[in-house]
Design an enzyme around this catalytic site. Structure first.
Site, PDB file in Angstrom:
ATOM      1  N   TYR A  90     -12.287  -2.401  -3.841  1.00 34.51           N
ATOM      2  CA  TYR A  90     -12.852  -2.448  -2.485  1.00 34.51           C
ATOM      3  C   TYR A  90     -14.383  -2.442  -2.480  1.00 34.51           C
ATOM      4  O   TYR A  90     -14.992  -2.040  -1.490  1.00 34.51           O
ATOM      5  CB  TYR A  90     -12.305  -1.295  -1.647  1.00 34.51           C
ATOM      6  CG  TYR A  90     -10.921  -1.546  -1.075  1.00 34.51           C
ATOM      7  CD1 TYR A  90     -10.655  -2.678  -0.303  1.00 34.51           C
ATOM      8  CD2 TYR A  90      -9.883  -0.649  -1.296  1.00 34.51           C
ATOM      9  CE1 TYR A  90      -9.392  -2.916   0.228  1.00 34.51           C
ATOM     10  CE2 TYR A  90      -8.618  -0.877  -0.760  1.00 34.51           C
ATOM     11  CZ  TYR A  90      -8.377  -2.015   0.001  1.00 34.51           C
ATOM     12  OH  TYR A  90      -7.126  -2.251   0.543  1.00 34.51           O
ATOM     13  N   GLU A 132      -9.357 -10.023  -8.297  1.00 34.74           N
ATOM     14  CA  GLU A 132      -8.383  -8.937  -8.114  1.00 34.74           C
ATOM     15  C   GLU A 132      -7.219  -9.053  -9.101  1.00 34.74           C
ATOM     16  O   GLU A 132      -6.738  -8.042  -9.603  1.00 34.74           O
ATOM     17  CB  GLU A 132      -7.895  -8.939  -6.655  1.00 34.74           C
ATOM     18  CG  GLU A 132      -9.009  -8.516  -5.705  1.00 34.74           C
ATOM     19  CD  GLU A 132      -8.719  -8.796  -4.228  1.00 34.74           C
ATOM     20  OE1 GLU A 132      -7.597  -9.260  -3.909  1.00 34.74           O
ATOM     21  OE2 GLU A 132      -9.614  -8.536  -3.396  1.00 34.74           O
ATOM     22  N   ASN A 175      -2.218   0.053   6.893  1.00 37.21           N
ATOM     23  CA  ASN A 175      -1.785  -1.277   7.346  1.00 37.21           C
ATOM     24  C   ASN A 175      -0.925  -2.027   6.325  1.00 37.21           C
ATOM     25  O   ASN A 175      -0.967  -3.235   6.211  1.00 37.21           O
ATOM     26  CB  ASN A 175      -2.981  -2.101   7.833  1.00 37.21           C
ATOM     27  CG  ASN A 175      -3.974  -2.406   6.731  1.00 37.21           C
ATOM     28  OD1 ASN A 175      -3.790  -1.964   5.592  1.00 37.21           O
ATOM     29  ND2 ASN A 175      -4.999  -3.170   7.042  1.00 37.21           N
ATOM     30  N   HIS A 231      -2.074  -5.316   1.204  1.00 31.92           N
ATOM     31  CA  HIS A 231      -3.357  -5.967   0.925  1.00 31.92           C
ATOM     32  C   HIS A 231      -3.096  -7.382   0.429  1.00 31.92           C
ATOM     33  O   HIS A 231      -2.133  -7.612  -0.303  1.00 31.92           O
ATOM     34  CB  HIS A 231      -4.136  -5.218  -0.156  1.00 31.92           C
ATOM     35  CG  HIS A 231      -5.229  -6.060  -0.758  1.00 31.92           C
ATOM     36  ND1 HIS A 231      -6.445  -6.216  -0.149  1.00 31.92           N
ATOM     37  CD2 HIS A 231      -5.258  -6.851  -1.857  1.00 31.92           C
ATOM     38  CE1 HIS A 231      -7.184  -7.059  -0.871  1.00 31.92           C
ATOM     39  NE2 HIS A 231      -6.479  -7.450  -1.910  1.00 31.92           N
ATOM     40  N   LYS A 263       0.831  -1.211   0.000  1.00 32.36           N
ATOM     41  CA  LYS A 263       0.000   0.000   0.000  1.00 32.36           C
ATOM     42  C   LYS A 263       0.869   1.266   0.000  1.00 32.36           C
ATOM     43  O   LYS A 263       2.081   1.190   0.277  1.00 32.36           O
ATOM     44  CB  LYS A 263      -0.941  -0.046   1.210  1.00 32.36           C
ATOM     45  CG  LYS A 263      -1.971  -1.185   1.123  1.00 32.36           C
ATOM     46  CD  LYS A 263      -2.964  -1.132   2.280  1.00 32.36           C
ATOM     47  CE  LYS A 263      -4.016  -2.227   2.160  1.00 32.36           C
ATOM     48  NZ  LYS A 263      -5.011  -2.182   3.249  1.00 32.36           N
TER      49      LYS A 263
HETATM   50  P1  RTP Z   1      -7.143  -5.804   2.830  1.00 30.24           P
HETATM   51  O1  RTP Z   1      -8.441  -6.071   2.122  1.00 30.24           O
HETATM   52  O2  RTP Z   1      -6.633  -4.394   2.598  1.00 30.24           O
HETATM   53  O3  RTP Z   1      -6.120  -6.845   2.553  1.00 30.24           O
HETATM   54  O4  RTP Z   1      -7.365  -5.878   4.404  1.00 30.24           O
HETATM   55  P2  RTP Z   1      -8.203  -6.959   5.192  1.00 30.24           P
HETATM   56  O5  RTP Z   1      -8.763  -7.982   4.270  1.00 30.24           O
HETATM   57  O6  RTP Z   1      -7.328  -7.420   6.308  1.00 30.24           O
HETATM   58  O7  RTP Z   1      -9.351  -6.073   5.806  1.00 30.24           O
HETATM   59  P3  RTP Z   1     -10.770  -5.692   5.178  1.00 30.24           P
HETATM   60  O8  RTP Z   1     -11.806  -6.040   6.170  1.00 30.24           O
HETATM   61  O9  RTP Z   1     -10.904  -6.232   3.793  1.00 30.24           O
HETATM   62  O10 RTP Z   1     -10.680  -4.116   5.125  1.00 30.24           O
HETATM   63  C1  RTP Z   1     -10.090  -3.461   4.026  1.00 30.24           C
HETATM   64  C2  RTP Z   1      -9.231  -2.317   4.507  1.00 30.24           C
HETATM   65  O11 RTP Z   1     -10.066  -1.309   5.057  1.00 30.24           O
HETATM   66  C3  RTP Z   1      -9.367  -0.627   6.072  1.00 30.24           C
HETATM   67  N1  RTP Z   1     -10.188  -0.575   7.268  1.00 30.24           N
HETATM   68  N2  RTP Z   1     -10.363   0.521   7.935  1.00 30.24           N
HETATM   69  N3  RTP Z   1     -12.286   0.735  10.980  1.00 30.24           N
HETATM   70  C4  RTP Z   1     -11.563   1.166   9.958  1.00 30.24           C
HETATM   71  O12 RTP Z   1     -11.263   2.331   9.830  1.00 30.24           O
HETATM   72  C5  RTP Z   1     -11.147   0.210   8.961  1.00 30.24           C
HETATM   73  N4  RTP Z   1     -11.461  -1.075   8.933  1.00 30.24           N
HETATM   74  C6  RTP Z   1     -10.832  -1.590   7.830  1.00 30.24           C
HETATM   75  C7  RTP Z   1      -8.080  -1.367   6.342  1.00 30.24           C
HETATM   76  O13 RTP Z   1      -7.005  -0.641   5.768  1.00 30.24           O
HETATM   77  C8  RTP Z   1      -8.276  -2.674   5.640  1.00 30.24           C
HETATM   78  O14 RTP Z   1      -7.053  -3.167   5.171  1.00 30.24           O
HETATM   79 MG    MG Z   2      -9.886  -7.515   2.520  1.00 32.96          MG
END
Ligand code: RTP
Ligand code: MG
Length: 148
Positions: free
Chosen positions: A49, A126, A112, A115, A9
């Protein structure tokens, strides 16, 4: 061979962590079959997203992922989707275990670091979204004798 989409990222690209992140997946035994440094358009960010469209953090998420260059990658290997997620650590870096990428390099949930696709279906979707077929390479099968 299973494939996944991983993306360094904008925060991690600016901090100079591309090499560090690539090294971890290489050392594990996964193979890089596609990679590019690119800027994500708003349109691409919104489709990538899509599943989070109704979430309150969606606008910030799109703004962040389009805020600077990302390093988009396709990796292959046995169980690469689940194993890459384990190597990345949990979504919130504050809760991610030490030794994971987010646990070692991240502090807050929005920034974070990386991805990774979370299922076979999302990986296929994707990879297609970010790469053309002719941007992915094939390796000699011989190399895998040392890993499997
Ligand atoms: P990613 O898709 O980026 O690999 O991350 P992930 O699966 O671990 O998490 P996901 O639930 O898919 O969430 C996508 C991205 O959204 C951001 N996020 N912000 N409460 C918040 O402000 C919040 N929750 C999630 C994170 O950057 C997450 O990677
Ligand atoms: Mg995700």
């Amino acid at each position: 061979m299973e494939k996944t989409f991983l993306m360094v990222k904008p925060d991690a690209v600016q901090r100079g962590l591309i090499g560090e992140i690539i090294s971890r997946f290489e050392a594990k035994g996964f193979q890089l079959i596609g990679a590019k440094l690119m800027t994500v358009s708003e349109e691409l960010a919104e489709s990538h997203y899509e599943e989070h469209k109704e979430r309150p953090f969606f606008p910030e998420l799109v703004q962040f992922i389009t805020s600077g260059p990302v390093f988009a990658m396709v990796w292959q290997g046995e169980q690469v989707i689940a194993t890459a997620r384990l190597m990345m650590g949990t979504t919130n870096p504050q809760e991610a275990a030490s030794g994971t990428i987010r646990g070692d390099y991240g502090l807050i949930v929005r920034k974070n670091i990386i991805h990774g696709s979370d299922s076979v279906q999302s990986a296929e979707r994707e990879i297609k979204l970010f790469f053309k077929e002719d941007e992915l390479v094939e390796y000699s099968k011989l190399i895998n004798n040392w890993i499997y």
